[in-house]
Design a protein around this motif. Structure first.
Motif, PDB file in Angstrom:
ATOM      1  N   UNK A 141       0.827  -1.206   0.000  1.00  0.00           N
ATOM      2  CA  UNK A 141       0.000   0.000   0.000  1.00  0.00           C
ATOM      3  C   UNK A 141       0.862   1.258   0.000  1.00  0.00           C
ATOM      4  N   UNK A 142       1.906   1.264   0.824  1.00  0.00           N
ATOM      5  CA  UNK A 142       2.795   2.422   0.882  1.00  0.00           C
ATOM      6  C   UNK A 142       3.490   2.624  -0.462  1.00  0.00           C
ATOM      7  N   UNK A 143       3.969   1.555  -1.055  1.00  0.00           N
ATOM      8  CA  UNK A 143       4.638   1.668  -2.357  1.00  0.00           C
ATOM      9  C   UNK A 143       3.683   2.181  -3.427  1.00  0.00           C
ATOM     10  N   UNK A 144       2.457   1.706  -3.381  1.00  0.00           N
ATOM     11  CA  UNK A 144       1.441   2.179  -4.328  1.00  0.00           C
ATOM     12  C   UNK A 144       1.176   3.665  -4.128  1.00  0.00           C
ATOM     13  N   UNK A 145       1.058   4.077  -2.879  1.00  0.00           N
ATOM     14  CA  UNK A 145       0.812   5.483  -2.538  1.00  0.00           C
ATOM     15  C   UNK A 145       1.928   6.365  -3.100  1.00  0.00           C
ATOM     16  N   UNK A 146       3.172   5.924  -2.948  1.00  0.00           N
ATOM     17  CA  UNK A 146       4.313   6.705  -3.429  1.00  0.00           C
ATOM     18  C   UNK A 146       4.400   6.696  -4.938  1.00  0.00           C
ATOM     19  N   UNK A 147       4.232   5.517  -5.536  1.00  0.00           N
ATOM     20  CA  UNK A 147       4.392   5.393  -6.992  1.00  0.00           C
ATOM     21  C   UNK A 147       3.367   6.223  -7.746  1.00  0.00           C
ATOM     22  N   UNK A 148       2.157   6.301  -7.203  1.00  0.00           N
ATOM     23  CA  UNK A 148       1.096   7.064  -7.867  1.00  0.00           C
ATOM     24  C   UNK A 148       1.052   8.526  -7.431  1.00  0.00           C
ATOM     25  N   UNK A 149       1.877   8.884  -6.450  1.00  0.00           N
ATOM     26  CA  UNK A 149       1.854  10.247  -5.952  1.00  0.00           C
ATOM     27  C   UNK A 149       0.510  10.630  -5.377  1.00  0.00           C
ATOM     28  N   UNK A 150      -0.115   9.700  -4.647  1.00  0.00           N
ATOM     29  CA  UNK A 150      -1.459   9.935  -4.126  1.00  0.00           C
ATOM     30  C   UNK A 150      -1.435  10.972  -3.007  1.00  0.00           C
ATOM     31  N   UNK A 151      -2.428  11.835  -3.000  1.00  0.00           N
ATOM     32  CA  UNK A 151      -2.535  12.866  -1.970  1.00  0.00           C
ATOM     33  C   UNK A 151      -3.360  12.404  -0.775  1.00  0.00           C
ATOM     34  N   UNK A 152      -4.075  11.305  -0.917  1.00  0.00           N
ATOM     35  CA  UNK A 152      -4.921  10.815   0.163  1.00  0.00           C
ATOM     36  C   UNK A 152      -4.035  10.467   1.364  1.00  0.00           C
ATOM     37  N   UNK A 153      -4.428  10.850   2.598  1.00  0.00           N
ATOM     38  CA  UNK A 153      -3.587  10.587   3.769  1.00  0.00           C
ATOM     39  C   UNK A 153      -3.344   9.096   3.988  1.00  0.00           C
ATOM     40  N   UNK A 154      -2.123   8.780   4.405  1.00  0.00           N
ATOM     41  CA  UNK A 154      -1.739   7.406   4.729  1.00  0.00           C
ATOM     42  C   UNK A 154      -0.713   7.460   5.850  1.00  0.00           C
ATOM     43  N   UNK A 155      -0.950   6.672   6.906  1.00  0.00           N
ATOM     44  CA  UNK A 155      -0.024   6.574   8.033  1.00  0.00           C
ATOM     45  C   UNK A 155       0.121   5.106   8.423  1.00  0.00           C
ATOM     46  N   UNK A 156       1.286   4.760   9.006  1.00  0.00           N
ATOM     47  CA  UNK A 156       1.494   3.379   9.433  1.00  0.00           C
ATOM     48  C   UNK A 156       2.182   3.334  10.791  1.00  0.00           C
ATOM     49  N   UNK A 157       1.683   2.448  11.633  1.00  0.00           N
ATOM     50  CA  UNK A 157       2.342   2.044  12.870  1.00  0.00           C
ATOM     51  C   UNK A 157       2.798   0.608  12.672  1.00  0.00           C
ATOM     52  N   UNK A 158       4.078   0.327  12.915  1.00  0.00           N
ATOM     53  CA  UNK A 158       4.570  -1.036  12.723  1.00  0.00           C
ATOM     54  C   UNK A 158       5.380  -1.456  13.937  1.00  0.00           C
ATOM     55  N   UNK A 159       5.111  -2.654  14.422  1.00  0.00           N
ATOM     56  CA  UNK A 159       5.777  -3.185  15.601  1.00  0.00           C
ATOM     57  C   UNK A 159       6.806  -4.236  15.199  1.00  0.00           C
ATOM     58  N   UNK A 160       8.004  -4.127  15.792  1.00  0.00           N
ATOM     59  CA  UNK A 160       9.057  -5.110  15.558  1.00  0.00           C
ATOM     60  C   UNK A 160       9.804  -5.322  16.869  1.00  0.00           C
ATOM     61  N   UNK A 161      10.438  -6.449  17.006  1.00  0.00           N
ATOM     62  CA  UNK A 161      11.160  -6.722  18.248  1.00  0.00           C
ATOM     63  C   UNK A 161      12.380  -5.823  18.413  1.00  0.00           C
ATOM     64  N   UNK A 162      13.042  -5.484  17.308  1.00  0.00           N
ATOM     65  CA  UNK A 162      14.237  -4.648  17.371  1.00  0.00           C
ATOM     66  C   UNK A 162      14.426  -3.967  16.029  1.00  0.00           C
ATOM     67  N   UNK A 163      15.270  -2.926  15.951  1.00  0.00           N
ATOM     68  CA  UNK A 163      15.536  -2.295  14.648  1.00  0.00           C
ATOM     69  C   UNK A 163      16.079  -3.279  13.621  1.00  0.00           C
ATOM     70  N   UNK A 164      16.850  -4.254  14.065  1.00  0.00           N
ATOM     71  CA  UNK A 164      17.423  -5.235  13.142  1.00  0.00           C
ATOM     72  C   UNK A 164      16.359  -6.141  12.539  1.00  0.00           C
ATOM     73  N   UNK A 165      15.216  -6.268  13.209  1.00  0.00           N
ATOM     74  CA  UNK A 165      14.154  -7.141  12.726  1.00  0.00           C
ATOM     75  C   UNK A 165      13.004  -6.371  12.084  1.00  0.00           C
ATOM     76  N   UNK A 166      13.208  -5.082  11.851  1.00  0.00           N
ATOM     77  CA  UNK A 166      12.187  -4.265  11.209  1.00  0.00           C
ATOM     78  C   UNK A 166      12.293  -4.424   9.696  1.00  0.00           C
ATOM     79  N   UNK A 167      11.359  -5.128   9.106  1.00  0.00           N
ATOM     80  CA  UNK A 167      11.369  -5.381   7.667  1.00  0.00           C
ATOM     81  C   UNK A 167      11.148  -4.069   6.921  1.00  0.00           C
ATOM     82  N   UNK A 168      11.904  -3.882   5.836  1.00  0.00           N
ATOM     83  CA  UNK A 168      11.846  -2.686   4.976  1.00  0.00           C
ATOM     84  C   UNK A 168      12.341  -1.423   5.693  1.00  0.00           C
ATOM     85  N   UNK A 169      13.163  -1.565   6.715  1.00  0.00           N
ATOM     86  CA  UNK A 169      13.585  -0.411   7.507  1.00  0.00           C
ATOM     87  C   UNK A 169      14.132   0.713   6.639  1.00  0.00           C
TER      88      UNK A 169
END
Length: 244
Positions: A141-169
């Motif tokens: 969804x985030x990649x789609x939002x960026x690729x299309x330059x969408x103006x519609x608001x988008x926010x994300x909260x993502x939980x990971x055990x550590x910075x090293x385990x944060x996918x797509x950091x």
């Protein structure tokens, strides 16, 4: 368990989704010590919406077949390629093969896209909440939002055990707030996602309000959805994808 409605199902082409296609592995990218992204060429791919998934099939030389559902990580782009990001699951037949055996040039079979209930076509404000590999369909969804330059608001909260385990950091930007449950960078609190993370986003919602997308384990999905409801998010505007 809290019951959540599924608003506005999006039509999925049953004809396209019912056909098995050969997919060729073209690239492998390491994301974390336990997760990697696998890029597949699927020349006849009919396209997908961010949030959808596919069914993948492996067939061994002796005829043994293993099938798994995987969220699509890439944005729809018409390139004839799709990406899957897989955690290495202990004793996992399919994820184990991808992480230890698969090499560019290998082929698998895929069928999809599947399931419209978790899809986000980019037409409404989206509040994304995920944990671990639950971030995969949200990243589409985030990649789609960026690729299309969408103006519609988008926010994300993502939980990971550590910075090293944060996918797509390395890809995450200002739209994302990470929450670390075991270790965090200096000055960043450690702990489970709480109302303090969710409530500010709901205190001043965008016009029309948020459509919330929650993805993660059963326990996380239940916890996050309860936080949303407690903070005032309408139950019929929460979509949940669970795994495990």
């Amino acid at each position: 368990m809290t019951r959540f409605a599924v608003p506005g199902r999006i039509a999925v082409s049953e004809q396209a989704a019912s056909v098995w296609q050969t997919a060729t592995l073209t690239e492998i990218r390491r994301e974390t010590p336990q997760a990697a992204t696998f890029r597949l060429a699927v020349p006849d791919w009919a396209g997908h919406l961010p949030g959808q998934h596919l069914l993948l099939r492996l067939t061994a030389a002796d005829g043994y077949v293993a099938q798994r559902h995987y969220s699509i990580a890439s944005a729809p782009d018409g390139s004839g390629h799709i990406e899957l990001t897989l955690d290495r699951v202990p004793d996992g037949e399919v994820s184990g093969w991808f992480h230890t055996v698969a090499r560019p040039g290998d082929t698998v079979e895929v069928r999809g896209p599947l399931s419209g209930f978790f899809a986000w076509p980019g037409d409404r404000p989206a509040l994304l909440i995920g944990a671990g590999s639950g971030v995969v369909p949200l990243m589409s969804m985030i990649r789609h939002h960026r690729a299309r330059g969408l103006a519609v608001p988008l926010r994300m909260l993502v939980s990971a055990r550590s910075p090293e385990e944060l996918i797509y950091a390395s890809e995450l930007g200002a739209e994302t707030t990470p929450v670390f449950t075991r270790s965090a960078p200096p000055g960043v609190p450690v702990g489970r996602m709480t109302t303090a993370h969710v409530a500010p986003l709901l205190a001043e919602p965008p016009v029309g309000g948020w459509e919330a997308y929650v993805c993660g384990s059963n326990g996380f999905a239940e916890h996050a959805s309860r936080l949303l409801v407690a903070a005032g998010q309408p139950v019929d505007h929460i979509r949940i994808e669970r795994f495990g």
